[in-house]
Design an enzyme around this catalytic site. Sequence first.
Site, PDB file in Angstrom:
ATOM      1  N   HIS A  19      -2.307  -2.930   0.924  1.00  0.00           N
ATOM      2  CA  HIS A  19      -2.297  -3.248  -0.512  1.00  0.00           C
ATOM      3  C   HIS A  19      -1.107  -4.118  -0.902  1.00  0.00           C
ATOM      4  O   HIS A  19      -1.301  -5.201  -1.491  1.00  0.00           O
ATOM      5  CB  HIS A  19      -2.335  -1.961  -1.334  1.00  0.00           C
TER       6      HIS A  19
ATOM      7  N   HIS B 258       6.774  -3.119  -4.093  1.00  0.00           N
ATOM      8  CA  HIS B 258       6.526  -2.660  -5.456  1.00  0.00           C
ATOM      9  C   HIS B 258       6.051  -1.223  -5.559  1.00  0.00           C
ATOM     10  O   HIS B 258       6.152  -0.595  -6.614  1.00  0.00           O
ATOM     11  CB  HIS B 258       5.540  -3.608  -6.161  1.00  0.00           C
TER      12      HIS B 258
ATOM     13  N   GLU C 114       7.717   4.295  -6.061  1.00  0.00           N
ATOM     14  CA  GLU C 114       6.733   5.153  -6.718  1.00  0.00           C
ATOM     15  C   GLU C 114       6.059   6.127  -5.749  1.00  0.00           C
ATOM     16  O   GLU C 114       5.822   7.290  -6.092  1.00  0.00           O
ATOM     17  CB  GLU C 114       5.671   4.278  -7.383  1.00  0.00           C
ATOM     18  N   ASP C 115       5.770   5.671  -4.530  1.00  0.00           N
ATOM     19  CA  ASP C 115       4.933   6.458  -3.613  1.00  0.00           C
ATOM     20  C   ASP C 115       5.644   6.936  -2.350  1.00  0.00           C
ATOM     21  O   ASP C 115       5.023   7.602  -1.517  1.00  0.00           O
ATOM     22  CB  ASP C 115       3.707   5.635  -3.200  1.00  0.00           C
TER      23      ASP C 115
ATOM     24  N   ASP D 244      -1.098  -7.070  -8.735  1.00  0.00           N
ATOM     25  CA  ASP D 244      -1.403  -5.702  -8.317  1.00  0.00           C
ATOM     26  C   ASP D 244      -2.735  -5.241  -8.895  1.00  0.00           C
ATOM     27  O   ASP D 244      -3.591  -4.704  -8.189  1.00  0.00           O
ATOM     28  CB  ASP D 244      -0.269  -4.783  -8.770  1.00  0.00           C
TER      29      ASP D 244
END
Length: 792
Positions: free
Chosen positions: A106, A130, A134-135, A195
């Site tokens: 991704h 990016h 967050e992940d 995105d």
Amino acid sequence: MSAEATNPATAGPVAPTVSQALTASAAPAASRRKSRPRIDLRRLGRAALLGPAARDKLPDAISHVVEAHRAHHPDADLEPLRRAYVLAESSHRGQMRKSGEPYITHPLAVTLILAELGAETTTLTASLLHDTVEDTEVTLDQVREQFGEEVRYLVDGVTKLEKVDYGAAAEPETFRKMLVATGNDVRVMSIKLADRLHNMRTLGVMRPEKQARIAKVTRDVLIPLAERLGVQALKTELEDLVFAILCPEECARTRELIAENAARSGDPLAEVAEEVRGVLREADIPAEVLIRPRHFVSVHRVSRKRGRLRGADFGRLLVLVNEDADCYAVLGELHTCMTPVVSEFKDFIAVPKFNLYQSLHTAVARPDGQVVEVLIRTHQMHKVAEAGVVALGNPYAPAADAPAADAPAADAPAADASASGTSASDPAAAGSPAAGSSADGERVDPTRPGWLSRLLDWQQAAPDPDTFWSTLREDLAQDREITVFRPDGGALGLPEGATCVDAAYAQYGEDAHACIGARVNGRLATLSTVLRDGDTVQLLMGQDPASEPSREWLEHAHTPAARIAIQRWLATHPGGGTGTADADGTGTAEPGGTRAPLTAAPGTAPARDGESAAAHPAARPGAAAGAPPERPADAGPAPRPPRADVLVDRPGAAVRLAGCCTPVPPDEITGFAVRGGVVTVHRVECAVVANMKNLGRAEIGVRWGDTAGCRVTLVAESFGRPHLLADLTEAIALEGAEIVSATVEPPSQQRVRHTYTLQLPDAARLPALMRAMRDVPGVYDVGRAQHQTPAP
């Protein structure tokens, strides 16, 4: 950004269907641009699973990104990309997308989208990273240490807020944070758009209801943002993907139309393109003539507008030249050698659109009646038209290319954390290191257009996430912008359909509550007047601290800044909202809710609220000017006020000053004899004079004698506001004039008309009196009365 999307190879029917239809219908597009081989994300995933390449060697997985990046930036430093990929791959290792592919595919796909648009190295580095914060376990501090403050800021800007902390408000507050970050660095939104595009391409494995929810947010928020930032390449594909999900029947019908057109023999666009090439060769203008097929949504819109479509309706011609002057040379040749449709001409080079778009638009007609649209622009204009702000590279760097991403920058100064209700540690609370201010306080960022500045202003006042979210969608739905000018030469950018109410709040913020009227192009206008591009607007502001907005203004406020400011004031003043000036009328309602004519008693001035006439020093004409006190009731009749002396060329004749024009020295005057031998004196410009002459009445010579007191009727035009009548009568009293009578007519079209008959002790004081009345806030004109009815 979401790990729930799937890969195009295994996607459901949505994205592949659109792509297949576009490929089938856009055959001519192959001749207008090189198409890159389709990327096999499964192969990239396998390359990622093999682990990072040897140190200093570029991993095979980012070879496509490097190829696309070097096509735009041949001398770019690729080391930051290598290190960013290594960190992203190791951080995401073991994470899978719902399609079963490694998650690293991704960020690789998002980075490739931006690389093909021409993004610089810093943006690509941030796009690879990016989703790490967050992940994964990667922190913003780690990103700053390894890649510098710029990359940290961009990654932070696109990182979602946690649902655990924000609940249902997580999505709107994430967008609020992202927009505040975009205000400092537009590259944040570039990454977000790429995105979302990849997630929309791979949405097929989602449940239908989730597909629809994501598509609606894309339609309402991200597509308008892509349009406003000028990133047409992303906007058009997002539109088609949303169209396929939300309008499957219309999409299928459009696909059929495109397929039917592709099956027809003969292509009118190709024929006209060849004719244009011949015209430009003859004129010795080097140019590239391409055919641009319309995308799905564009074909759908044209079919709804024109009904049955013909071959020329499925695309447009694009003419690319080297210099700006060549654009106009091409236009001249086309209009000379072909049949132009003049009504279709638009010059967006001289007047660019608010999203940086520049081009000449025209159309030519074929002998069979088909109309072919033609776009003319330079190669650089075309790059900006397709990629918008992405094509600008790093607009904050002093050089054309961005500084190396591996050079750590100094920490940025903290921005105003109150902008979005975030703490200083939130992404929105830290300013971009690249954004700055010039010495005069103006931003040096050329990519922060007026609409974004206005959005950042009103979002601070949005009281809650729901209000922000709904207002944001409404604001972005207004996709056209106008520019209006202030009398001092300054400009205001407003959405199309904006009114004078919107202009007031755009210029003055909450101080616009005191706005009492406007002049548009020099003429008085109601606050509800819809402004047009290029109008000059002068906003008339009251000085009374008690000024307040009218509830009616909400009906004519189109910008979020105006609506939110008015609503906030009304919420904190439940009994207010009667208004300084109504949007389509004016004035403050009289007690009982009616607006009636008001007549002042001769020789008195109306008192302010809560005051008696005796308590008001200005209520006694002459009191403030040193006049004697009021006469007691039993003192006998008052002496006759002095009048101006008039000499008549008719000995013994009585003289009367006409009430229709109330002449006073030094007016130019003339006289006419009426019944009883009385000579009536008029101003020479009085309408009655012309009537008398038409009736054959002879003029009688008159002239002023010694200047003395006089009686005059004045008309004051004003906008309504509290205490206006008291302020006017006070100004009259301070000039030593006595009010014989005063009448205030009901408000009409935002204007109040006052008529005063005044007795002046000296006619020479009339100009000063009129100036004093004009100086009263809210009064915009004072003149002598002119009655159209002939005097008896």
